[in-house]
Scaffold this motif. Structure first.
Motif, PDB file in Angstrom:
ATOM      1  N   SER A  89       0.853  -1.190   0.000  1.00  0.00           N
ATOM      2  CA  SER A  89       0.000   0.000   0.000  1.00  0.00           C
ATOM      3  C   SER A  89       0.884   1.232   0.000  1.00  0.00           C
ATOM      4  O   SER A  89       1.934   1.266   0.658  1.00  0.00           O
ATOM      5  N   ARG A  90       0.422   2.256  -0.746  1.00  0.00           N
ATOM      6  CA  ARG A  90       1.188   3.493  -0.758  1.00  0.00           C
ATOM      7  C   ARG A  90       1.198   4.130   0.633  1.00  0.00           C
ATOM      8  O   ARG A  90       2.186   4.730   1.040  1.00  0.00           O
ATOM      9  N   ARG A  91       0.118   3.964   1.380  1.00  0.00           N
ATOM     10  CA  ARG A  91       0.013   4.588   2.707  1.00  0.00           C
ATOM     11  C   ARG A  91       0.514   3.677   3.813  1.00  0.00           C
ATOM     12  O   ARG A  91       1.185   4.107   4.739  1.00  0.00           O
ATOM     13  N   GLN A 135      -6.987   0.381  -7.176  1.00  0.00           N
ATOM     14  CA  GLN A 135      -7.511   1.240  -6.112  1.00  0.00           C
ATOM     15  C   GLN A 135      -7.813   0.380  -4.878  1.00  0.00           C
ATOM     16  O   GLN A 135      -8.340  -0.727  -4.983  1.00  0.00           O
ATOM     17  N   SER A 136      -7.477   0.899  -3.698  1.00  0.00           N
ATOM     18  CA  SER A 136      -7.771   0.183  -2.459  1.00  0.00           C
ATOM     19  C   SER A 136      -9.264   0.221  -2.182  1.00  0.00           C
ATOM     20  O   SER A 136      -9.900   1.283  -2.245  1.00  0.00           O
ATOM     21  N   ASN A 139      -9.852   2.170   1.236  1.00  0.00           N
ATOM     22  CA  ASN A 139      -9.563   3.615   1.288  1.00  0.00           C
ATOM     23  C   ASN A 139      -9.453   4.123  -0.144  1.00  0.00           C
ATOM     24  O   ASN A 139      -8.481   3.818  -0.850  1.00  0.00           O
ATOM     25  N   PRO A 140     -10.398   4.949  -0.583  1.00  0.00           N
ATOM     26  CA  PRO A 140     -10.346   5.433  -1.964  1.00  0.00           C
ATOM     27  C   PRO A 140      -9.107   6.259  -2.254  1.00  0.00           C
ATOM     28  O   PRO A 140      -8.713   6.384  -3.427  1.00  0.00           O
ATOM     29  N   ASP A 141      -8.469   6.825  -1.244  1.00  0.00           N
ATOM     30  CA  ASP A 141      -7.276   7.652  -1.475  1.00  0.00           C
ATOM     31  C   ASP A 141      -5.994   6.827  -1.543  1.00  0.00           C
ATOM     32  O   ASP A 141      -4.914   7.382  -1.801  1.00  0.00           O
ATOM     33  N   ASP A 142      -6.098   5.564  -1.308  1.00  0.00           N
ATOM     34  CA  ASP A 142      -4.914   4.707  -1.285  1.00  0.00           C
ATOM     35  C   ASP A 142      -4.868   3.849  -2.566  1.00  0.00           C
ATOM     36  O   ASP A 142      -5.903   3.489  -3.130  1.00  0.00           O
ATOM     37  N   ARG A 143      -3.654   3.544  -3.001  1.00  0.00           N
ATOM     38  CA  ARG A 143      -3.456   2.659  -4.168  1.00  0.00           C
ATOM     39  C   ARG A 143      -2.582   1.492  -3.748  1.00  0.00           C
ATOM     40  O   ARG A 143      -1.642   1.635  -2.958  1.00  0.00           O
TER      41      ARG A 143
END
Length: 458
Positions: A89-91, A135-136, A139-143
């Motif tokens: 995860s990017r985050r 897309q995660s 979490n829509p903001d995470d890839r």
């Protein structure tokens, strides 16, 4: 240990078989390369499909923990090797995986939507990796970067299988080609059979063997053989001519000696016996001269064309000097004249001396006592002229046309001779690409000129 005789058939087969074996080896390498490339393309496509399926499966699963044993088995299973995976995860960083993918940081390149393929090393093994960015679901903001890697063993194994299939086929093809080549060479060489049969039917013929049925490939060989046959025929013709000339010239003196021997045996008178012996001596001298001249003519005809640069200005004076005693006995003034040299030609010194000796001998014999014989050198355009000139009675125009013929002697002369001197000179000069000219001297007499191409630089 003696080596076997060379074989054209074996040589042709060797020249064909060795390149075919080399081509078989090269083709095996090329086949393996092509098969490996094809296997890589198929496996890359399958790897991308599996990675996409894995990413889609993750959309239905919570990312709060590790994968279930069933999911891990499905993604790790590989019948010919081992698979590695990583979900990053990017985050949150690495969420799940069975190998360290940190050296490749796939999550940093998740700006691309299409799958990415690249090679690398995991756990000391060369692997092929596919990364799919998605897309995660939590979490829509995470890839998420979903990466699946597989070892290269299965790819190499498939390429080897393809190679093992093609090698027997290629080997069979080579064997068939070799058999066809053997058959072709064996039956192709039968084109020489008519030539062989034609030569076998010959009995003592010395004519060219070239014909329309001679293959183009052996035409140089046949031409060489024809040249050899031509030289052999010339040699035999010279030998036959020599035998005929010897028989013709020696028959009369030998018959005369036989008659005088019988006359001497039939009479007891010393004067008659002495007279017979004197006749026998003269006939013996004539026989000796004829034999010497015939041998000189044979040498002039059969000598090989071995030419080398020579300066006539250094040779001719010595040749003339050696004949001065003969000129004194004949009552002839023999001299030499030439301008400044050098007089370079490409010739054969022995042959040319033989020619000059015979020309001087003819001049001393037929010019007469009290005459002058001059040997000299002169230039005519691009030729060097070596001449023998006398101020004797000369010859008529009819006789001039026949000078140089073998055994021809001017009618009405009282001097004995063989009629071979000028013929010997002509044969000798022919070997040097020269020519002989017979010329009238304005003050009377005869001039025999040998002209040979001039050599500018020795």
């Amino acid at each position: 240990m003696m080596r076997g005789r060379p074989s054209l058939r074996r040589r042709l087969l060797a020249f064909l078989a060795v390149p075919m074996l080399a081509l078989l080896t090269l083709n095996a390498f090329l086949t393996y390369y092509v098969a490996l490339n094809y296997s890589n393309r198929i496996h890359d496509r399958s790897l991308v499909d599996d990675t996409v399926s894995f990413a889609q499966m993750l959309d239905t699963m919570p990312l709060t923990g590790d994968l279930s044993p069933q999911a891990r088995f499905l993604i790790e299973y590989d019948s010919e090797g081992h698979r590695y995976f990583n979900v990053q995860s990017r985050r949150l960083g690495t969420i799940s995986g069975n190998a360290d993918f940190s050296a490749y940081a796939p999550s940093q390149e998740c700006a691309r939507e299409e799958p990415m393929l690249y090679s690398g090393t995991l756990n000391d093994q060369r692997v092929r990796m596919a990364t799919v960015c998605t897309q995660s679901a939590d979490n829509p903001d995470d890839r998420l970067a979903v990466t699946v890697a597989e070892t290269m063993a299965d790819r190499r194994h498939r390429a080897q299988e393809i190679l093992m299939i093609t090698i027997p086929l290629m080997t069979s093809l080579i064997v068939c080609m070799t058999a066809l080549v053997w058959f072709g060479v064996k039956h192709g060489l039968r084109i020489l059979t008519p030539l062989t049969n034609r030569l076998a039917r010959r009995e003592g013929e010395l004519t060219p063997i070239s014909d329309a049925d001679v293959p183009v490939e052996i035409e140089p060989l046949i031409s060489t053989i024809d040249g050899l046959i031509h030289r052999q025929a010339d040699m035999i013709a010279q030998q036959n001519r020599f035998i005929a000339d010897a028989a013709h010239q020696l028959r009369s003196p030998l018959t005369g000696m036989g008659l005088h021997v019988e006359q001497a045996l039939a009479h007891d008178d010393p004067a008659t016996v002495r007279e017979s012996l004197q006749h026998i001596r003269r006939l013996n001298e004539r026989t000796t001269r004829v034999s010497t001249q015939l041998l000189a003519l044979a040498r002039a005809q059969a000598v090989p064309d071995t030419l080398q640069a020579m300066d006539l200005g250094t040779h001719v004076p010595d040749w003339v000097g050696s004949r001065v005693p003969d000129a004194i006995r004949a009552g002839v003034d023999l001299g030499y004249r030439s301008d400044e040299g050098p007089w370079w030609i490409e010739g054969n010194a022995a042959l040319l001396q033989e020619a000059v000796d015979n020309l001087i001998d003819n001049a001393l014999r037929y010019a007469g006592k009290g005459t002058t014989v001059t040997v000299g050198l002169d230039l005519h355009d691009f030729e060097v002229e070596l001449f023998v000139e006398d101020n004797g009675p000369g010859v008529s125009a009819e006789v001039m046309q026949r000078l140089g013929e073998r055994f021809f002697r001017a009618p009405g002369t009282s001097e004995t001779g063989t009629g071979l001197g000028l013929a010997i000179a002509r044969e000798a000069v022919d070997h040097m690409d020269g020519r002989i000219a017979y010329l009238h001297v304005p003050s009377g007499g005869l001039k025999v000129a040998i002209r040979i191409p001039r050599l500018k630089r020795p």
